[in-house]
Design a protein around this motif. Structure first.
Motif, mmCIF file in Angstrom:
data_model
loop_
_atom_site.group_PDB
_atom_site.id
_atom_site.type_symbol
_atom_site.label_atom_id
_atom_site.label_comp_id
_atom_site.label_asym_id
_atom_site.label_seq_id
_atom_site.Cartn_x
_atom_site.Cartn_y
_atom_site.Cartn_z
ATOM 1 N N GLN A 33 20.643 -19.962 6.653
ATOM 2 C CA GLN A 33 21.878 -20.718 6.888
ATOM 3 C C GLN A 33 21.980 -21.951 6.010
ATOM 4 O OE1 GLN A 33 21.990 -21.547 11.068
ATOM 5 N NE2 GLN A 33 22.276 -19.398 11.652
ATOM 6 N N GLY A 34 20.838 -22.551 5.695
ATOM 7 C CA GLY A 34 20.890 -23.724 4.826
ATOM 8 C C GLY A 34 19.530 -24.365 4.644
ATOM 9 N N PHE A 35 19.040 -24.418 3.405
ATOM 10 C CA PHE A 35 17.718 -24.978 3.121
ATOM 11 C C PHE A 35 17.767 -25.791 1.834
ATOM 12 C CE2 PHE A 35 17.865 -21.196 0.561
ATOM 13 C CZ PHE A 35 17.169 -21.523 -0.592
ATOM 14 N N PHE A 36 16.714 -26.605 1.630
ATOM 15 C CA PHE A 36 16.548 -27.327 0.369
ATOM 16 C C PHE A 36 15.077 -27.499 0.080
ATOM 17 C CE2 PHE A 36 15.903 -30.682 3.334
ATOM 18 C CZ PHE A 36 15.286 -31.747 2.695
ATOM 19 N N THR A 37 14.753 -27.713 -1.201
ATOM 20 C CA THR A 37 13.376 -27.897 -1.622
ATOM 21 C C THR A 37 13.353 -28.567 -2.994
ATOM 22 O OG1 THR A 37 11.241 -26.762 -1.847
ATOM 23 C CG2 THR A 37 13.162 -25.652 -2.800
ATOM 24 N N THR A 38 12.180 -28.880 -3.485
ATOM 25 C CA THR A 38 12.046 -29.472 -4.818
ATOM 26 C C THR A 38 11.668 -28.396 -5.837
ATOM 27 O OG1 THR A 38 9.722 -29.989 -4.413
ATOM 28 C CG2 THR A 38 11.332 -31.707 -3.903
ATOM 29 N N LEU A 39 12.108 -28.596 -7.067
ATOM 30 C CA LEU A 39 11.804 -27.684 -8.169
ATOM 31 C C LEU A 39 11.209 -28.483 -9.328
ATOM 32 C CD1 LEU A 39 15.121 -25.584 -8.112
ATOM 33 C CD2 LEU A 39 12.990 -25.130 -6.880
ATOM 34 N N GLY A 40 10.229 -29.283 -9.010
ATOM 35 C CA GLY A 40 9.689 -30.208 -9.998
ATOM 36 C C GLY A 40 8.830 -29.588 -11.071
ATOM 37 N N ILE A 132 16.454 -35.130 -11.350
ATOM 38 C CA ILE A 132 15.455 -34.579 -10.435
ATOM 39 C C ILE A 132 15.950 -33.242 -9.905
ATOM 40 C CG2 ILE A 132 14.030 -35.052 -8.424
ATOM 41 C CD1 ILE A 132 13.874 -37.130 -10.735
ATOM 42 N N PRO A 133 15.236 -32.136 -10.157
ATOM 43 C CA PRO A 133 15.727 -30.814 -9.766
ATOM 44 C C PRO A 133 15.424 -30.480 -8.302
ATOM 45 C CG PRO A 133 13.717 -30.594 -11.034
ATOM 46 C CD PRO A 133 14.005 -32.057 -10.968
ATOM 47 N N LEU A 134 16.472 -30.108 -7.581
ATOM 48 C CA LEU A 134 16.348 -29.637 -6.211
ATOM 49 C C LEU A 134 16.933 -28.231 -6.112
ATOM 50 C CD1 LEU A 134 17.512 -32.794 -4.204
ATOM 51 C CD2 LEU A 134 15.160 -32.069 -4.668
ATOM 52 N N GLY A 135 16.368 -27.409 -5.242
ATOM 53 C CA GLY A 135 16.909 -26.087 -4.969
ATOM 54 C C GLY A 135 17.520 -26.055 -3.585
ATOM 55 N N LEU A 136 18.721 -25.495 -3.472
ATOM 56 C CA LEU A 136 19.423 -25.405 -2.197
ATOM 57 C C LEU A 136 19.964 -23.998 -2.023
ATOM 58 C CD1 LEU A 136 20.430 -28.197 -3.840
ATOM 59 C CD2 LEU A 136 21.417 -28.684 -1.605
ATOM 60 N N GLY A 137 20.239 -23.630 -0.775
ATOM 61 C CA GLY A 137 20.832 -22.321 -0.541
ATOM 62 C C GLY A 137 21.382 -22.196 0.858
ATOM 63 N N THR A 194 20.392 -37.281 2.988
ATOM 64 C CA THR A 194 21.516 -36.452 3.427
ATOM 65 C C THR A 194 21.078 -35.006 3.633
ATOM 66 O OG1 THR A 194 23.123 -37.850 2.283
ATOM 67 C CG2 THR A 194 23.816 -35.604 2.803
ATOM 68 N N LEU A 195 20.326 -34.470 2.677
ATOM 69 C CA LEU A 195 19.846 -33.101 2.792
ATOM 70 C C LEU A 195 18.890 -32.944 3.971
ATOM 71 C CD1 LEU A 195 19.172 -32.225 -0.969
ATOM 72 C CD2 LEU A 195 21.207 -31.754 0.379
ATOM 73 N N LYS A 196 18.030 -33.906 4.157
ATOM 74 C CA LYS A 196 17.053 -33.860 5.245
ATOM 75 C C LYS A 196 17.734 -33.812 6.599
ATOM 76 C CE LYS A 196 12.986 -36.375 6.948
ATOM 77 N NZ LYS A 196 12.142 -37.587 6.743
ATOM 78 N N ASN A 197 18.874 -34.484 6.717
ATOM 79 C CA ASN A 197 19.589 -34.529 7.987
ATOM 80 C C ASN A 197 20.391 -33.264 8.262
ATOM 81 O OD1 ASN A 197 18.633 -37.115 8.481
ATOM 82 N ND2 ASN A 197 20.452 -38.113 7.626
ATOM 83 N N ALA A 198 20.656 -32.469 7.207
ATOM 84 C CA ALA A 198 21.572 -31.332 7.365
ATOM 85 C C ALA A 198 20.930 -29.964 7.194
ATOM 86 C CB ALA A 198 22.731 -31.475 6.370
ATOM 87 N N LEU A 199 19.822 -29.887 6.429
ATOM 88 C CA LEU A 199 19.274 -28.586 6.038
ATOM 89 C C LEU A 199 17.792 -28.480 6.397
ATOM 90 C CD1 LEU A 199 20.832 -28.427 2.447
ATOM 91 C CD2 LEU A 199 21.790 -27.478 4.560
ATOM 92 N N VAL A 200 17.288 -27.248 6.340
ATOM 93 C CA VAL A 200 15.874 -26.987 6.591
ATOM 94 C C VAL A 200 15.078 -27.273 5.317
ATOM 95 C CG1 VAL A 200 14.185 -25.182 7.096
ATOM 96 C CG2 VAL A 200 16.349 -25.241 8.339
ATOM 97 N N LEU A 201 14.033 -28.081 5.426
ATOM 98 C CA LEU A 201 13.141 -28.311 4.292
ATOM 99 C C LEU A 201 12.263 -27.087 4.106
ATOM 100 C CD1 LEU A 201 12.037 -30.275 2.140
ATOM 101 C CD2 LEU A 201 10.404 -31.077 3.870
ATOM 102 N N SER A 202 12.130 -26.627 2.865
ATOM 103 C CA SER A 202 11.478 -25.352 2.575
ATOM 104 C C SER A 202 10.433 -25.521 1.488
ATOM 105 C CB SER A 202 12.543 -24.343 2.121
ATOM 106 O OG SER A 202 11.966 -23.153 1.658
ATOM 107 N N ASN A 203 9.431 -24.624 1.489
ATOM 108 C CA ASN A 203 8.538 -24.522 0.345
ATOM 109 C C ASN A 203 9.324 -24.161 -0.913
ATOM 110 O OD1 ASN A 203 6.024 -25.131 1.368
ATOM 111 N ND2 ASN A 203 5.507 -23.014 1.857
ATOM 112 N N SER A 204 8.861 -24.638 -2.052
ATOM 113 C CA SER A 204 9.512 -24.280 -3.311
ATOM 114 C C SER A 204 9.454 -22.775 -3.550
ATOM 115 C CB SER A 204 8.848 -25.023 -4.472
ATOM 116 O OG SER A 204 8.897 -26.425 -4.273
ATOM 117 N N SER A 205 8.376 -22.119 -3.106
ATOM 118 C CA SER A 205 8.240 -20.670 -3.272
ATOM 119 C C SER A 205 9.407 -19.916 -2.658
ATOM 120 C CB SER A 205 6.935 -20.176 -2.641
ATOM 121 O OG SER A 205 5.845 -20.359 -3.502
ATOM 122 N N ASP A 206 9.891 -20.392 -1.519
ATOM 123 C CA ASP A 206 10.989 -19.695 -0.851
ATOM 124 C C ASP A 206 12.213 -19.607 -1.754
ATOM 125 O OD1 ASP A 206 9.661 -19.226 1.603
ATOM 126 O OD2 ASP A 206 10.042 -21.279 2.238
#
Length: 349
Positions: A33-40, A132-137, A194-206
């Motif tokens: 439904q909604g996630f975010f992570t880092t792509l560093g 700074i690269p972030l991945g969202l979905g 903002t992302l932390k309050n709205a989405l699930v924090l995920s491993n970068s692998s996901d």
């Protein structure tokens, strides 16, 4: 802003700019439904000034001179022997071309390109600490992104907004839309909250699982100079233009394509093992004395299983029993790629 600074903002300990400490979540409903992570482990640099397009056109495997604003394309940067030094994603706005590659390779690749600039009017500049690269979905992520960007890009496109950074649309992970957001460093802290309050924090692998499921390979430091582009299906995912002019390794790449000398490809597979690495050797137990291929990219699928792109000969893939690490290591379970690959040395039946 470096990843030490980002660790202080997020209160997370990063490994190579990745989030790695969470359990795999890609099969969970709230993740979809909604996630975010880092792509560093990805970094961007820019090429600007009058000759930027023509210079890069003569260095990369894809067309740069006729690159319009909007599309994100792939390209190989090869040695004179046609072996890939790195793989790029690249795009442009009105006066600048942006190139993204493996973060561990970016300084050396940028330096290597700079060596060939000579009298060309080209300025290369690292943006690794300013974007700074972030991945969202997922649907919640898309809804949130519309508050920052007036439009969302289609697959293979980008949106550039000077105020809010750049947004790139990647291939979906199943039915889940994926975006990469290059966030300006000065906005990172607020965006993260903002992302932390709205989405699930995920491993970068996901997030990266979507690239593997799509059969999209990328070259990293561990696989530098192992592959001719076709060995990792790079021309099948839009990374090679056979009608453009010369570039380093072009003769080898073209010869592989047109003279029927390519017998190696990359395949999608899962394996009941974790802790695997790009560049790890693959073995056919029928010929255990030497490796038959390499892991191209690999990500954690669940607590006991990994998903990977595996490069090997077509003959070994057809034989079917391929092991990771040693001839008696974990066995690959082949899956179907989303595109067709074929042995160009064979006459179609």
């Amino acid at each position: 802003m470096n990843w030490q600074d980002i660790s202080a903002i997020t209160a997370l300990d990063f490994t190579s700019g990745r989030i790695t400490h969470l359990a795999p979540q890609s099969a969970q409903a709230d993740w979809a439904q909604g996630f975010f992570t880092t792509l560093g482990d990805m970094a961007v640099f820019s090429a600007s000034c009058d000759d930027a397009a023509s210079f890069l056109h003569g260095q990369l495997s894809n067309d740069v001179e006729r690159l319009p604003q909007g599309p994100v394309r792939r390209a190989a940067y090869c040695t004179a022997k046609g072996r890939m030094i790195t793989s790029f994603s690249y795009w442009k706005n009105s006066d600048t071309i942006y190139l993204q590659c493996d973060a561990n390779q970016q300084p050396a690749v940028q330096k290597r390109l700079q060596m060939f600039v000579l009298r060309s009017k080209v300025k290369l500049a690292s943006l690794a600490e300013s974007l700074i690269p972030l991945g969202l979905g997922g649907e919640k992520a898309e809804a949130l992104l519309t508050t920052y960007f007036a439009t969302l890009p289609a697959i293979g496109e980008h949106v550039h907004d000077a105020a809010n950074g750049m947004l790139l649309r990647h291939e979906d992970a199943g039915a889940v839309a994926r975006y990469q957001w290059l966030v300006p460093a000065e906005q990172f802290a607020a965006v993260w909250q903002t992302l932390k309050n709205a989405l699930v924090l995920s491993n970068s692998s996901d997030w990266y699982l979507g690239d593997i499921l799509s059969g999209v390979s990328r070259v990293v430091a561990a696989t530098q100079e192992l592959f001719v582009p076709q060995m990792i299906n790079f021309e099948l995912t839009g990374g090679v233009n056979f009608r453009k002019g010369c570039y380093p390794g072009q003769e080898i790449v073209a010869r592989s394509q047109y003279l029927g000398k390519l017998k190696r490809r990359s395949f999608l597979a899962s394996v009941a093992a974790t802790g695997l690495q790009a560049g790890q050797e693959l073995f056919n137990p029928a010929s255990p004395e030497q490796p038959c291929g390499h892991v191209v990219n690999v990500e954690l699928l669940n607590a006991g299983e990994s998903l990977l792109l595996a490069e090997m000969t077509m003959a070994d893939a057809e034989q079917g029993d391929i092991r990771v690490g040693t001839a008696d290591g974990p066995a690959l379970q082949f899956r179907e790629l989303p595109y067709v690959i074929h042995d160009i040395t064979r006459t179609p039946e």
